[in-house]
Design an enzyme around this catalytic site. Structure first.
Site, PDB file in Angstrom:
ATOM      1  N   ASN A   1      43.757  31.963  37.818  1.00 35.02           N
ATOM      2  CA  ASN A   1      44.637  32.084  38.997  1.00 35.02           C
ATOM      3  C   ASN A   1      43.843  32.515  40.233  1.00 35.02           C
ATOM      4  OD1 ASN A   1      44.149  34.764  38.543  1.00 35.02           O
ATOM      5  ND2 ASN A   1      46.292  35.386  38.346  1.00 35.02           N
TER       6      ASN A   1
ATOM      7  N   GLY B   1      38.690  35.783  39.958  1.00 36.89           N
ATOM      8  CA  GLY B   1      37.710  34.721  39.711  1.00 36.89           C
ATOM      9  C   GLY B   1      37.330  34.024  41.006  1.00 36.89           C
TER      10      GLY B   1
ATOM     11  N   GLY C   1      51.145  31.877  21.496  1.00 40.17           N
ATOM     12  CA  GLY C   1      52.191  30.881  21.254  1.00 40.17           C
ATOM     13  C   GLY C   1      51.641  29.467  21.404  1.00 40.17           C
TER      14      GLY C   1
ATOM     15  N   LYS D   1      49.494  28.601  18.428  1.00 31.74           N
ATOM     16  CA  LYS D   1      50.333  28.310  17.249  1.00 31.74           C
ATOM     17  C   LYS D   1      50.882  26.886  17.344  1.00 31.74           C
ATOM     18  CE  LYS D   1      54.590  30.221  15.291  1.00 31.74           C
ATOM     19  NZ  LYS D   1      55.629  29.695  16.198  1.00 31.74           N
TER      20      LYS D   1
ATOM     21  N   ALA E   1      39.468  38.077  24.351  1.00 37.45           N
ATOM     22  CA  ALA E   1      38.454  39.001  24.874  1.00 37.45           C
ATOM     23  C   ALA E   1      39.032  40.399  24.917  1.00 37.45           C
ATOM     24  CB  ALA E   1      38.020  38.559  26.269  1.00 37.45           C
TER      25      ALA E   1
ATOM     26  N   TYR F   1      44.484  48.851  31.795  1.00 37.21           N
ATOM     27  CA  TYR F   1      43.558  47.906  31.154  1.00 37.21           C
ATOM     28  C   TYR F   1      43.430  48.225  29.670  1.00 37.21           C
ATOM     29  CZ  TYR F   1      39.148  45.251  30.525  1.00 37.21           C
ATOM     30  OH  TYR F   1      38.173  44.377  30.117  1.00 37.21           O
TER      31      TYR F   1
ATOM     32  N   ARG G   1      31.513  47.740  40.338  1.00 30.96           N
ATOM     33  CA  ARG G   1      30.877  48.325  39.164  1.00 30.96           C
ATOM     34  C   ARG G   1      29.460  48.771  39.484  1.00 30.96           C
ATOM     35  NH1 ARG G   1      32.971  44.716  34.227  1.00 30.96           N
ATOM     36  NH2 ARG G   1      32.867  43.041  35.748  1.00 30.96           N
TER      37      ARG G   1
HETATM   38  N1  UDP Z   1      29.334  54.212  38.765  1.00 29.18           N
HETATM   39  C1  UDP Z   1      28.474  54.838  39.626  1.00 29.18           C
HETATM   40  N2  UDP Z   1      28.329  54.332  40.885  1.00 29.18           N
HETATM   41  C2  UDP Z   1      28.976  53.221  41.313  1.00 29.18           C
HETATM   42  C3  UDP Z   1      29.827  52.548  40.407  1.00 29.18           C
HETATM   43  C4  UDP Z   1      30.002  53.082  39.136  1.00 29.18           C
HETATM   44  O1  UDP Z   1      27.857  55.854  39.294  1.00 29.18           O
HETATM   45  O2  UDP Z   1      28.762  52.811  42.483  1.00 29.18           O
HETATM   46  C5  UDP Z   1      29.465  54.762  37.394  1.00 29.18           C
HETATM   47  C6  UDP Z   1      30.892  54.862  36.871  1.00 29.18           C
HETATM   48  O3  UDP Z   1      31.480  56.086  37.270  1.00 29.18           O
HETATM   49  C7  UDP Z   1      30.646  54.786  35.372  1.00 29.18           C
HETATM   50  C8  UDP Z   1      29.422  53.887  35.240  1.00 29.18           C
HETATM   51  O4  UDP Z   1      28.796  53.883  36.512  1.00 29.18           O
HETATM   52  O5  UDP Z   1      30.294  56.052  34.863  1.00 29.18           O
HETATM   53  C9  UDP Z   1      29.766  52.459  34.891  1.00 29.18           C
HETATM   54  O6  UDP Z   1      30.814  52.069  35.713  1.00 29.18           O
HETATM   55  P1  UDP Z   1      31.317  50.593  35.851  1.00 29.18           P
HETATM   56  O7  UDP Z   1      32.312  50.576  36.962  1.00 29.18           O
HETATM   57  O8  UDP Z   1      30.146  49.698  35.959  1.00 29.18           O
HETATM   58  O9  UDP Z   1      32.047  50.208  34.505  1.00 29.18           O
HETATM   59  P2  UDP Z   1      32.711  51.006  33.284  1.00 29.18           P
HETATM   60  O10 UDP Z   1      31.640  51.001  32.254  1.00 29.18           O
HETATM   61  O11 UDP Z   1      33.055  52.418  33.685  1.00 29.18           O
HETATM   62  O12 UDP Z   1      33.897  50.220  32.944  1.00 29.18           O
END
Ligand code: UDP
Length: 315
Positions: free
Chosen positions: A38, A42, A108, A111, A120, A151, A192
């Site tokens: 959607n 992505g 569904g 199936k 995933a 999540y 992340r």
């Molecule tokens: N983190 C960080 N600085 C950032 C983004 C994330 O220190 O700019 C930390 C976050 O608090 C976590 C780890 O890096 O402890 C990994 O975070 P991420 O968001 O990559 O994914 P998660 O494994 O937590 O789902």
């Protein structure tokens, strides 16, 4: 050219980081790939290079709503979901819906089509784990009402629903628990640690480590993750399988590695740790090794260098 024996696979979340690499992998194996997304998280650019192929088609669709695919299907890979903590905060209800209603729709469909389905799941089903490394038998330490609950609980529901279809309807199912994975096509702004640090290092900005940076993660390079998922789909095993790289490091070490490998002048600064941030995460991959004869091959430095190259190009 499409032949009568060509296998047909539906991949949801196909325009995402993992989904788009899976599209490439199954195209490479000469499958007919039906991609669905959607495009909320992505990016169409991740699969644009496949649009000219006769064995590739794309549906712009939200799998939380009824899913219709004409013709037969051999396999379904359900990879549609926001996957970054900042996305869960921004779109919490869609996150819950795609993991629950979306999964129900795809089970569904599987199936109806008599297709094998692989869903995933995630290391987040272990929450903030009290044991390390985490094996598939560990039941987790999840806060259902925290910011990550949308999540974690959607994925836990997804696993329960998948096993119910397997046991009650005899559906052919697979569950992969994906640990932190990285590589090309990650969103540079997905919030992340890895894309943040690489972006900040390339631009010479401060590297934002949350908390004291002593929390750990274990990062798996995309090609290893894709091979693990590919092998699991071919295997005969319905219970969850961890796929990840057990090479555990602290977030601070990751930041230092990235500064060194980018030859950056950025300095590391410490910011507030988000709520319910897991303190440690490391997969026990014994099951994947025994069952699939799979283990990661790409080392951290090699994977990081390839990813840095990609982000230099993408920026
Ligand atoms: N983190 C960080 N600085 C950032 C983004 C994330 O220190 O700019 C930390 C976050 O608090 C976590 C780890 O890096 O402890 C990994 O975070 P991420 O968001 O990559 O994914 P998660 O494994 O937590 O789902």
């Amino acid at each position: 050219m499409q032949s009568s024996v060509q296998k047909r696979i539906l991949i949801t979340g196909a325009a995402g980081f993992l989904g788009s690499h899976l599209c490439d992998r199954f195209i490479q194996e000469d499958y007919h790939v039906i991609a669905m997304d959607n495009l909320i998280t992505g990016h169409i650019g991740n699969i644009e290079h496949l649009f000219h192929l006769p064995n590739f088609e794309f549906y712009h669709h939200d799998v939380s709503k009824f899913v219709h695919v004409p013709g037969h299907l051999d396999f379904i890979l359900h990879f549609a979901s926001p996957a970054s903590p900042i996305d869960y905060l921004r779109i919490p209800i869609q996150t819950l819906k795609v993991g629950s209603l979306g999964t129900h729709n795809l089970l569904g469909l599987a199936k109806d089509k008599k297709a094998r389905i692989l869903v995933a799941s995630t290391s987040e089903v272990y929450g903030d784990p009290l044991v390390s490394p985490q094996s598939e038998d560990y039941r987790g330490n999840v806060n259902p009402v925290g910011p990550r609950g949308v999540y974690d609980e959607a994925k836990r529901f997804q696993e329960a629903m998948t096993m119910a279809y397997h046991r009650f309807h005899g559906l052919d199912t697979r569950i992969v628990r994906i640990f932190n994975t990285y590589g090309s096509r990650m969103r540079i702004d997905d919030g992340r640690a890895l894309p943040n640090f690489i972006r900040q290092a390339i631009r010479g900005e401060d590297i934002t480590v949350y908390g004291d940076g002593l929390q750990t993660r274990s990062f798996c390079y995309i090609s290893d993750q894709v091979e693990g998922i590919y092998s699991l789909l071919q295997a005969d095993y319905a219970l969850p399988v961890n796929i990840g790289n057990p090479d555990e490091i602290t977030v601070l070490e990751l930041a230092e590695d990235i500064v060194r490998l980018t030859d950056s002048s950025s300095k590391i600064v410490f910011q507030q740790l988000p709520a319910d941030d897991p303190k440690q995460r490391k997969p026990d991959i014994t099951r994947a090794k025994d069952l699939l004869a799979w283990e990661p091959k790409v080392g951290r430095e090699e994977g990081l260098l390839k990813t840095i190259e990609y982000f230099k190009f993408a920026l």
